[in-house]
Motif scaffolding. Structure first.
Motif, PDB file in Angstrom:
ATOM      1  N   ALA A  17      11.714   6.902  -8.911  1.00  0.00           N
ATOM      2  CA  ALA A  17      11.496   7.052  -7.418  1.00  0.00           C
ATOM      3  C   ALA A  17      11.531   5.472  -7.071  1.00  0.00           C
ATOM      4  CB  ALA A  17      10.268   7.512  -6.934  1.00  0.00           C
ATOM      5  N   ALA A  18      11.883   5.245  -5.817  1.00  0.00           N
ATOM      6  CA  ALA A  18      11.734   4.005  -4.917  1.00  0.00           C
ATOM      7  C   ALA A  18      11.582   4.253  -3.660  1.00  0.00           C
ATOM      8  CB  ALA A  18      13.042   3.045  -5.379  1.00  0.00           C
ATOM      9  N   LEU A  19      10.872   3.723  -2.721  1.00  0.00           N
ATOM     10  CA  LEU A  19      10.741   3.595  -1.294  1.00  0.00           C
ATOM     11  C   LEU A  19      11.180   2.310  -1.044  1.00  0.00           C
ATOM     12  CD1 LEU A  19      10.028   5.239   1.348  1.00  0.00           C
ATOM     13  CD2 LEU A  19       7.583   4.334   0.831  1.00  0.00           C
ATOM     14  N   GLY A  20      12.292   2.131  -0.709  1.00  0.00           N
ATOM     15  CA  GLY A  20      12.986   0.822  -0.325  1.00  0.00           C
ATOM     16  C   GLY A  20      13.979   0.778   0.714  1.00  0.00           C
ATOM     17  N   SER A  76      13.376  -6.497   7.145  1.00  0.00           N
ATOM     18  CA  SER A  76      13.969  -5.077   7.312  1.00  0.00           C
ATOM     19  C   SER A  76      12.941  -3.982   7.153  1.00  0.00           C
ATOM     20  CB  SER A  76      15.054  -5.205   6.063  1.00  0.00           C
ATOM     21  OG  SER A  76      15.897  -5.846   6.348  1.00  0.00           O
ATOM     22  N   GLY A  77      13.129  -3.231   8.214  1.00  0.00           N
ATOM     23  CA  GLY A  77      11.727  -2.398   8.427  1.00  0.00           C
ATOM     24  C   GLY A  77      12.246  -1.010   7.994  1.00  0.00           C
ATOM     25  N   GLU A  78      13.211  -0.619   8.080  1.00  0.00           N
ATOM     26  CA  GLU A  78      13.572   0.816   7.718  1.00  0.00           C
ATOM     27  C   GLU A  78      13.535   1.068   6.088  1.00  0.00           C
ATOM     28  OE1 GLU A  78      17.146   4.157   8.316  1.00  0.00           O
ATOM     29  OE2 GLU A  78      17.188   2.134   9.532  1.00  0.00           O
ATOM     30  N   LEU A  79      12.603   2.026   5.704  1.00  0.00           N
ATOM     31  CA  LEU A  79      12.696   2.385   4.262  1.00  0.00           C
ATOM     32  C   LEU A  79      13.323   3.910   3.789  1.00  0.00           C
ATOM     33  CD1 LEU A  79       8.969   1.276   3.539  1.00  0.00           C
ATOM     34  CD2 LEU A  79      11.233  -0.137   3.293  1.00  0.00           C
ATOM     35  N   SER A  80      13.504   3.955   2.988  1.00  0.00           N
ATOM     36  CA  SER A  80      14.265   5.441   2.408  1.00  0.00           C
ATOM     37  C   SER A  80      13.600   5.562   1.114  1.00  0.00           C
ATOM     38  CB  SER A  80      15.816   5.384   2.618  1.00  0.00           C
ATOM     39  OG  SER A  80      16.239   5.056   3.834  1.00  0.00           O
ATOM     40  N   LEU A  81      13.341   6.839   0.985  1.00  0.00           N
ATOM     41  CA  LEU A  81      12.915   7.337  -0.299  1.00  0.00           C
ATOM     42  C   LEU A  81      14.138   7.950  -1.360  1.00  0.00           C
ATOM     43  CD1 LEU A  81      10.489   8.126  -2.335  1.00  0.00           C
ATOM     44  CD2 LEU A  81      10.385  10.378  -1.143  1.00  0.00           C
ATOM     45  N   ASP A 120       0.696  -1.128  -0.130  1.00  0.00           N
ATOM     46  CA  ASP A 120       0.021  -0.069  -0.065  1.00  0.00           C
ATOM     47  C   ASP A 120       0.995   1.218   0.173  1.00  0.00           C
ATOM     48  OD1 ASP A 120       0.877  -0.653   2.503  1.00  0.00           O
ATOM     49  OD2 ASP A 120      -1.067   0.023   3.691  1.00  0.00           O
ATOM     50  N   ARG A 121       2.033   1.223   0.837  1.00  0.00           N
ATOM     51  CA  ARG A 121       2.863   2.459   0.797  1.00  0.00           C
ATOM     52  C   ARG A 121       3.365   2.447  -0.408  1.00  0.00           C
ATOM     53  NH1 ARG A 121       6.691   2.660   5.729  1.00  0.00           N
ATOM     54  NH2 ARG A 121       7.115   4.573   4.846  1.00  0.00           N
ATOM     55  N   GLN A 122       3.962   1.477  -1.185  1.00  0.00           N
ATOM     56  CA  GLN A 122       4.352   1.428  -2.496  1.00  0.00           C
ATOM     57  C   GLN A 122       3.583   1.944  -3.472  1.00  0.00           C
ATOM     58  OE1 GLN A 122       7.629  -0.058  -3.396  1.00  0.00           O
ATOM     59  NE2 GLN A 122       7.964   0.346  -1.314  1.00  0.00           N
ATOM     60  N   MET A 123       2.427   1.726  -3.599  1.00  0.00           N
ATOM     61  CA  MET A 123       1.292   2.375  -4.442  1.00  0.00           C
ATOM     62  C   MET A 123       1.022   3.594  -4.008  1.00  0.00           C
ATOM     63  SD  MET A 123       1.028   0.036  -6.840  1.00  0.00           S
ATOM     64  CE  MET A 123       2.799  -0.277  -6.245  1.00  0.00           C
ATOM     65  N   GLU A 124       1.022   4.142  -2.927  1.00  0.00           N
ATOM     66  CA  GLU A 124       0.999   5.606  -2.436  1.00  0.00           C
ATOM     67  C   GLU A 124       2.047   6.234  -3.174  1.00  0.00           C
ATOM     68  OE1 GLU A 124       0.690   5.218   1.801  1.00  0.00           O
ATOM     69  OE2 GLU A 124      -1.135   4.505   1.826  1.00  0.00           O
ATOM     70  N   GLU A 179       0.046 -11.080  -7.241  1.00  0.00           N
ATOM     71  CA  GLU A 179      -1.496 -11.448  -6.644  1.00  0.00           C
ATOM     72  C   GLU A 179      -1.947 -10.331  -5.620  1.00  0.00           C
ATOM     73  OE1 GLU A 179      -0.513 -15.357  -4.919  1.00  0.00           O
ATOM     74  OE2 GLU A 179      -0.626 -16.655  -6.978  1.00  0.00           O
ATOM     75  N   ARG A 180      -1.014  -9.845  -4.793  1.00  0.00           N
ATOM     76  CA  ARG A 180      -1.426  -8.855  -3.861  1.00  0.00           C
ATOM     77  C   ARG A 180      -1.776  -7.546  -4.593  1.00  0.00           C
ATOM     78  NH1 ARG A 180       3.417  -9.985   0.923  1.00  0.00           N
ATOM     79  NH2 ARG A 180       2.361 -12.223   1.458  1.00  0.00           N
ATOM     80  N   LEU A 181      -1.124  -7.088  -5.423  1.00  0.00           N
ATOM     81  CA  LEU A 181      -1.450  -6.028  -6.392  1.00  0.00           C
ATOM     82  C   LEU A 181      -2.804  -6.158  -7.044  1.00  0.00           C
ATOM     83  CD1 LEU A 181       1.798  -4.843  -7.856  1.00  0.00           C
ATOM     84  CD2 LEU A 181       0.603  -3.749  -5.916  1.00  0.00           C
ATOM     85  N   ARG A 182      -3.110  -7.234  -7.529  1.00  0.00           N
ATOM     86  CA  ARG A 182      -4.600  -7.687  -8.149  1.00  0.00           C
ATOM     87  C   ARG A 182      -5.657  -7.355  -7.262  1.00  0.00           C
ATOM     88  NH1 ARG A 182      -2.983 -13.451 -10.464  1.00  0.00           N
ATOM     89  NH2 ARG A 182      -1.737 -13.043 -12.478  1.00  0.00           N
ATOM     90  N   GLU A 183      -5.648  -7.524  -5.865  1.00  0.00           N
ATOM     91  CA  GLU A 183      -6.551  -7.176  -4.885  1.00  0.00           C
ATOM     92  C   GLU A 183      -6.370  -5.974  -4.378  1.00  0.00           C
ATOM     93  OE1 GLU A 183      -5.885 -10.244  -1.873  1.00  0.00           O
ATOM     94  OE2 GLU A 183      -6.432 -11.905  -2.960  1.00  0.00           O
ATOM     95  N   LEU A 184      -5.126  -5.267  -4.419  1.00  0.00           N
ATOM     96  CA  LEU A 184      -4.804  -4.036  -3.715  1.00  0.00           C
ATOM     97  C   LEU A 184      -5.383  -3.129  -4.522  1.00  0.00           C
ATOM     98  CD1 LEU A 184      -3.931  -2.194  -1.424  1.00  0.00           C
ATOM     99  CD2 LEU A 184      -1.489  -2.301  -2.547  1.00  0.00           C
ATOM    100  N   LEU A 185      -4.821  -2.711  -5.725  1.00  0.00           N
ATOM    101  CA  LEU A 185      -5.028  -1.680  -6.641  1.00  0.00           C
ATOM    102  C   LEU A 185      -6.738  -1.279  -6.843  1.00  0.00           C
ATOM    103  CD1 LEU A 185      -2.308  -2.235  -9.316  1.00  0.00           C
ATOM    104  CD2 LEU A 185      -2.336  -0.496  -7.595  1.00  0.00           C
ATOM    105  N   PRO A 186      -7.243  -2.426  -7.001  1.00  0.00           N
ATOM    106  CA  PRO A 186      -8.863  -1.904  -7.148  1.00  0.00           C
ATOM    107  C   PRO A 186      -9.277  -1.116  -6.059  1.00  0.00           C
ATOM    108  CG  PRO A 186      -8.633  -3.884  -8.022  1.00  0.00           C
ATOM    109  CD  PRO A 186      -7.236  -3.564  -7.208  1.00  0.00           C
TER     110      PRO A 186
END
Length: 323
Positions: free
Chosen positions: A257-260, A291-296, A147-151, A179-186
């Motif tokens: 961009a990448a949030l990873g 791994s929890g810490e993400l950077s943009l 969800d954060r990736q799609m945001e 599979e998860r994006l198929r459900e999340l994106l709509p």
């Protein structure tokens, strides 16, 4: 009564016998075998992070037998490497990326194994759940909250409704994400358009097949795609199709961009698990980690070339900007 010479020899022998166990413990050599499915910046950073953690713990050239092999993107080769390493009986095998981890785990139930750069170790059947496995396996996942990736996709391309994704349908990591994006994106007012790239040479043509059908292309950490990222970038540049990645190294190569995660730190985290195993902990007693810490990361020149104007809010929130 012992002569002075005999007494001296006896004391010397005692001193040696007392010193020997301690000395051998200090000088004991440990063996670590590491393997990755392919060479690309993210996985190379994981490998380097593992080495850094081992060195920090005192495992260096003097008391560490290290070997590393890459399968060059070939799953059959990954299996051969896995079987070779299992036959070597190292103290720990570090398996980087899902195909290599699957090859190792299917080859041994006894040699301690630490996986890294695996999105979903449960779906990949490396462990049963996120609890201590009770087996010879533990490791670190690079799973991201989609969800954060799609945001982020929405922040880069606010009007996007069609998200393209190039992926290898033979890689468990990518199948899970699709599979998860198929459900999340709509639920976010968007749809997914897929393009399969079973081989690295297919990445460019798969990306080109999406042109005109999508508003943005999102890439996860699919090893085929990341290995051939320049071919994806060429399509993005030629057709002004924005690219958003989950791998921060891909931003340096042309994604907008990448949030990873930082894959070097990810490797250090995996290396620290390997150190715990080398020091006597059973891998099955250590729960898999994330791994929890993400950077943009942002690439302004890539944004301009792909027809995107980055908002000041997005620029201000970036950890690193590439011009």
């Amino acid at each position: 009564m012992k002569s002075p010479i005999s007494k001296w020899l006896s004391l010397g022998a005692l001193a040696v016998s007392l010193a020997t166990p301690f000395s051998s413990a200090v000088a004991e050599t440990k063996s670590v075998a590491a393997t990755a499915i392919v060479e690309h910046p993210a996985l190379d950073s994981v490998r380097d992070g593992v080495r850094s953690a081992l060195e920090e713990a005192g495992y260096t050239g003097d008391n560490l037998k290290w070997q590393y092999q890459t399968a060059q993107g070939n799953t059959a080769t990954a299996g051969q490497i896995a079987r070779k390493f299992v036959g070597d009986r190292p103290d720990v095998i570090v398996a980087i990326a899902t195909p290599s981890a699957q090859a190792v785990v299917s080859s041994t139930k006894s040699v301690p194994t630490v996986f890294a750069a695996v999105t979903d170790p449960v779906a990949a059947q490396l462990v049963r759940n996120w609890e201590p496995s009770g087996t010879n396996v533990t490791g670190v996942s690079d799973e991201l909250e989609l969800d954060r990736q799609m945001e982020l996709v929405k922040r880069v391309v606010p009007d996007a409704t069609r998200v393209g994704m190039v992926y290898n349908p033979g890689e468990a990591n990518s199948v899970v994400v699709v599979e998860r994006l198929r459900e999340l994106l709509p639920t976010m007012g968007m749809t997914l358009v897929e393009a399969a790239a079973p081989r690295t040479v297919d990445v460019g043509s798969a990306a080109r097949s999406l042109v005109g059908k999508v508003d943005v292309i999102y890439t996860n950490t699919d090893n085929n795609v990341v290995s051939a990222y320049e071919s994806l970038v060429k399509v993005g540049m030629d057709t002004k199709t924005p690219l958003v990645a989950s791998d921060t190294d891909s931003v340096k190569r042309g994604a907008i961009a990448a949030l990873g995660i930082d894959y070097f730190k990810h490797g250090v985290q995996a290396g620290e698990l390997a150190v715990r195993v080398l020091k006597g902990e059973a891998p099955g007693s250590i729960a898999p980690q994330k791994s929890g810490e993400l950077s943009l990361y942002l690439n302004r020149s890539a944004a301009a070339a792909q027809g995107v104007t980055l908002s000041q809010e997005l620029i201000d929130s970036a950890a690193e900007i590439i011009d």
